[in-house]
Design a protein around this motif. Structure first.
Motif, PDB file in Angstrom:
ATOM      1  N   PRO A   1      20.650 -17.856  29.917  1.00 21.42           N
ATOM      2  CA  PRO A   1      19.967 -18.983  29.287  1.00 21.42           C
ATOM      3  C   PRO A   1      20.197 -19.153  27.783  1.00 21.42           C
ATOM      4  N   ASP A   2      20.722 -18.111  27.134  1.00 20.00           N
ATOM      5  CA  ASP A   2      20.819 -18.160  25.672  1.00 20.00           C
ATOM      6  C   ASP A   2      21.737 -19.275  25.191  1.00 20.00           C
ATOM      7  N   GLY A   3      21.243 -20.044  24.213  1.00 19.08           N
ATOM      8  CA  GLY A   3      22.026 -21.143  23.641  1.00 19.08           C
ATOM      9  C   GLY A   3      21.802 -22.478  24.329  1.00 19.08           C
ATOM     10  N   TYR A   4      20.970 -22.479  25.376  1.00 15.94           N
ATOM     11  CA  TYR A   4      20.705 -23.698  26.140  1.00 15.94           C
ATOM     12  C   TYR A   4      19.204 -23.962  26.218  1.00 15.94           C
ATOM     13  N   ASN A   5      18.850 -25.250  26.287  1.00 10.67           N
ATOM     14  CA  ASN A   5      17.472 -25.614  26.596  1.00 10.67           C
ATOM     15  C   ASN A   5      17.498 -26.700  27.663  1.00 10.67           C
ATOM     16  N   VAL A   6      16.406 -26.826  28.392  1.00  6.96           N
ATOM     17  CA  VAL A   6      16.329 -27.788  29.491  1.00  6.96           C
ATOM     18  C   VAL A   6      14.995 -28.502  29.456  1.00  6.96           C
ATOM     19  N   SER A   7      14.979 -29.662  30.108  1.00  7.65           N
ATOM     20  CA  SER A   7      13.720 -30.382  30.285  1.00  7.65           C
ATOM     21  C   SER A   7      13.760 -31.138  31.603  1.00  7.65           C
ATOM     22  N   ARG A   8      12.580 -31.219  32.219  1.00  8.67           N
ATOM     23  CA  ARG A   8      12.464 -31.980  33.463  1.00  8.67           C
ATOM     24  C   ARG A   8      11.187 -32.815  33.372  1.00  8.67           C
ATOM     25  N   LEU A   9      11.332 -33.927  32.694  1.00  6.34           N
ATOM     26  CA  LEU A   9      10.189 -34.809  32.494  1.00  6.34           C
ATOM     27  C   LEU A   9       9.924 -35.671  33.722  1.00  6.34           C
ATOM     28  N   LYS A  10      10.981 -35.985  34.467  1.00  7.17           N
ATOM     29  CA  LYS A  10      10.859 -36.748  35.693  1.00  7.17           C
ATOM     30  C   LYS A  10      11.448 -35.933  36.833  1.00  7.17           C
ATOM     31  N   LYS A  11      10.914 -36.083  38.011  1.00  6.88           N
ATOM     32  CA  LYS A  11      11.351 -35.293  39.161  1.00  6.88           C
ATOM     33  C   LYS A  11      12.845 -35.462  39.422  1.00  6.88           C
ATOM     34  N   GLN A  12      13.373 -36.649  39.210  1.00  2.09           N
ATOM     35  CA  GLN A  12      14.764 -36.901  39.582  1.00  2.09           C
ATOM     36  C   GLN A  12      15.773 -36.494  38.511  1.00  2.09           C
ATOM     37  N   ASN A  13      15.314 -36.134  37.318  1.00  2.00           N
ATOM     38  CA  ASN A  13      16.245 -35.827  36.228  1.00  2.00           C
ATOM     39  C   ASN A  13      16.059 -34.421  35.688  1.00  2.00           C
ATOM     40  N   PHE A  14      17.181 -33.797  35.336  1.00  3.23           N
ATOM     41  CA  PHE A  14      17.157 -32.452  34.751  1.00  3.23           C
ATOM     42  C   PHE A  14      18.181 -32.451  33.622  1.00  3.23           C
ATOM     43  N   LEU A  15      17.736 -32.247  32.390  1.00  3.02           N
ATOM     44  CA  LEU A  15      18.602 -32.326  31.236  1.00  3.02           C
ATOM     45  C   LEU A  15      18.924 -30.934  30.706  1.00  3.02           C
ATOM     46  N   LEU A  16      20.176 -30.738  30.346  1.00  2.00           N
ATOM     47  CA  LEU A  16      20.616 -29.481  29.742  1.00  2.00           C
ATOM     48  C   LEU A  16      21.085 -29.768  28.319  1.00  2.00           C
ATOM     49  N   GLY A  17      20.501 -29.078  27.360  1.00  2.00           N
ATOM     50  CA  GLY A  17      20.841 -29.301  25.959  1.00  2.00           C
ATOM     51  C   GLY A  17      21.530 -28.115  25.321  1.00  2.00           C
ATOM     52  N   LEU A  18      22.520 -28.424  24.497  1.00  2.00           N
ATOM     53  CA  LEU A  18      23.149 -27.412  23.661  1.00  2.00           C
ATOM     54  C   LEU A  18      22.808 -27.797  22.225  1.00  2.00           C
ATOM     55  N   GLU A  19      22.025 -26.987  21.553  1.00  2.00           N
ATOM     56  CA  GLU A  19      21.567 -27.342  20.214  1.00  2.00           C
ATOM     57  C   GLU A  19      22.645 -27.149  19.161  1.00  2.00           C
ATOM     58  N   SER A  20      23.415 -26.078  19.267  1.00  2.00           N
ATOM     59  CA  SER A  20      24.482 -25.780  18.315  1.00  2.00           C
ATOM     60  C   SER A  20      25.627 -25.161  19.088  1.00  2.00           C
ATOM     61  N   ALA A  21      26.559 -26.004  19.527  1.00  2.00           N
ATOM     62  CA  ALA A  21      27.595 -25.563  20.445  1.00  2.00           C
ATOM     63  C   ALA A  21      28.484 -24.477  19.851  1.00  2.00           C
ATOM     64  N   ALA A  22      28.865 -23.531  20.705  1.00  2.00           N
ATOM     65  CA  ALA A  22      29.764 -22.440  20.326  1.00  2.00           C
ATOM     66  C   ALA A  22      30.951 -22.414  21.281  1.00  2.00           C
ATOM     67  N   PRO A  23      32.116 -21.940  20.827  1.00  2.00           N
ATOM     68  CA  PRO A  23      33.292 -21.893  21.716  1.00  2.00           C
ATOM     69  C   PRO A  23      33.028 -21.141  23.024  1.00  2.00           C
ATOM     70  N   SER A  24      32.128 -20.164  23.019  1.00  2.00           N
ATOM     71  CA  SER A  24      31.813 -19.406  24.236  1.00  2.00           C
ATOM     72  C   SER A  24      31.120 -20.267  25.286  1.00  2.00           C
ATOM     73  N   GLN A  25      30.667 -21.449  24.894  1.00  2.00           N
ATOM     74  CA  GLN A  25      30.030 -22.356  25.846  1.00  2.00           C
ATOM     75  C   GLN A  25      31.025 -23.334  26.484  1.00  2.00           C
ATOM     76  N   THR A  26      32.287 -23.178  26.166  1.00  2.00           N
ATOM     77  CA  THR A  26      33.325 -23.938  26.869  1.00  2.00           C
ATOM     78  C   THR A  26      33.318 -23.514  28.329  1.00  2.00           C
ATOM     79  N   SER A  27      33.104 -24.487  29.222  1.00  4.15           N
ATOM     80  CA  SER A  27      32.932 -24.142  30.634  1.00  4.15           C
ATOM     81  C   SER A  27      32.848 -25.431  31.432  1.00  4.15           C
ATOM     82  N   VAL A  28      32.727 -25.256  32.740  1.00  4.12           N
ATOM     83  CA  VAL A  28      32.398 -26.380  33.619  1.00  4.12           C
ATOM     84  C   VAL A  28      30.942 -26.196  34.032  1.00  4.12           C
TER      85      VAL A  28
END
Lengths: 113, 110
Positions: A61-88
Motif C-alpha cells: 500500500p505504500d505510496g498509494y491512497n484510495v477512496s470509495r465514495l460511491k459503490k460503483q467507483n474505486f479511485l487509486l491515487g499516487l500523491e508523489s509518483a516514483a519510478p518504482s511505481q511504474t507498472s500495470v
C-alpha cells in the motif's frame, strides 16, 4: 454490459507528479480491488474495499491512497509518483460470497520517468 | 506474499496437444480459482474448485485439487492457438481476498 472500466489506459508521469486512476463497475459488486502487475511477480494487492466508504490496505500500500465514495467507483491515487511505481494497474470487483470470481478491467499502463 | 506458485513458468506446445500446469499453495483454503490473461488484457475467470472437491471440468478444462498436498493442476486438452495466454491460480482464504501466483505462460504453436 461494460463490466469493469479503467481510465486512463496509458499514462506517462514525471517523478513527483500526482495522478488518480479511476475504476468503475456496473455490476453492483460490493468488493473492489486495486492490484499492480510487474514482470515475473504476478498480481500484488495494493488496497481493497468491502463496501462504500470503506477501504483497507493490501500487500503493497505504500505510496498509494484510495477512496470509495460511491459503490460503483474505486479511485487509486499516487500523491508523489516514483519510478518504482511504474507498472500495470488492474482494478477488479466481485460479489461478497467466498465462491464468487473477481472481474477485472483491462488495466492502466503507467510509466514514471 | 504470494500464496500460490505455478509450475512451470513457461510452456510451449503444438496445437492439438494437452497443456498441464500446476499450482502449489501454503495454507488451508476455501477454494482455488484459475484465471487466464491474454496479452494486454485483464484476467478472466476460468474455473473455481472448492476445498471439498477433487476434480472439476469445464469444456476443455480439467482442474484437480489435492488439499493434502496443497496443490492443484489445470489441464487444457486439445490446445488451440487462442489458448496462448498466461494462466494464474488464485487461492481464497476468506470472502474478500484472493492471492495470485506468478503465472504460467503458455504458447501454442500452429
Amino acid at each position: 454490459n461494460a463490466g469493469v472500466t479503467q481510465t486512463p489506459k496509458f499514462r506517462v508521469l514525471k517523478t513527483g507528479q500526482s495522478m488518480t486512476l479511476l475504476c468503475a463497475q456496473d455490476m453492483n459488486h460490493e468488493y473492489m480491488y486495486w492490484y499492480r502487475q510487474d514482470p515475473g511477480m504476478g498480481l500484488r494487492l495494493i488496497h481493497y474495499s468491502v463496501g462504500e466508504g470503506t477501504t483497507a490496505k493490501g500487500e503493497v500500500p505504500d505510496g498509494y491512497n484510495v477512496s470509495r465514495l460511491k459503490k460503483q467507483n474505486f479511485l487509486l491515487g499516487l500523491e508523489s509518483a516514483a519510478p518504482s511505481q511504474t507498472s500495470v494497474y488492474f482494478c477488479a470487483s466481485k460479489y461478497r460470497p467466498f465462491d464468487q470470481p473477481q472481474h477485472f478491467g483491462d488495466g492502466t499502463r503507467l510509466s514514471i520517468l | 506474499s504470494q500464496q500460490g506458485e505455478e509450475d512451470p513458468q513457461a510452456l510451449s506446445i503444438q496445437e492439438g496437444e494437452n497443456a498441464t500446469m500446476n499450482c502449489s499453495y501454503k495454507t488451508s483454503i476455501n477454494n482455488l480459482q484459475w484465471y487466464r490473461q491474454n496479452s494486454g488484457r485483464g484476467l478472466v475467470h476460468l474455473i473455481l474448485i472448492r476445498s471439498n472437491e477433487r476434480e472439476k471440468h469445464s469444456g476443455r478444462l480439467r482442474v484437480t485439487l489435492d488439499t493434502s498436498k496443497k496443490s492443484s493442476s489445470l489441464l487444457i486438452t486439445a490446445s488451440r492457438a487462442a489458448d496462448t495466454a498466461s494462466y494464474f491460480c488464485a487461492t481464497v482464504v476468506n470472502d474478500y481476498k484472493l492471492s495470485f501466483g506468478a503465472g504460467t505462460t503458455v504458447t501454442v504453436r500452429a
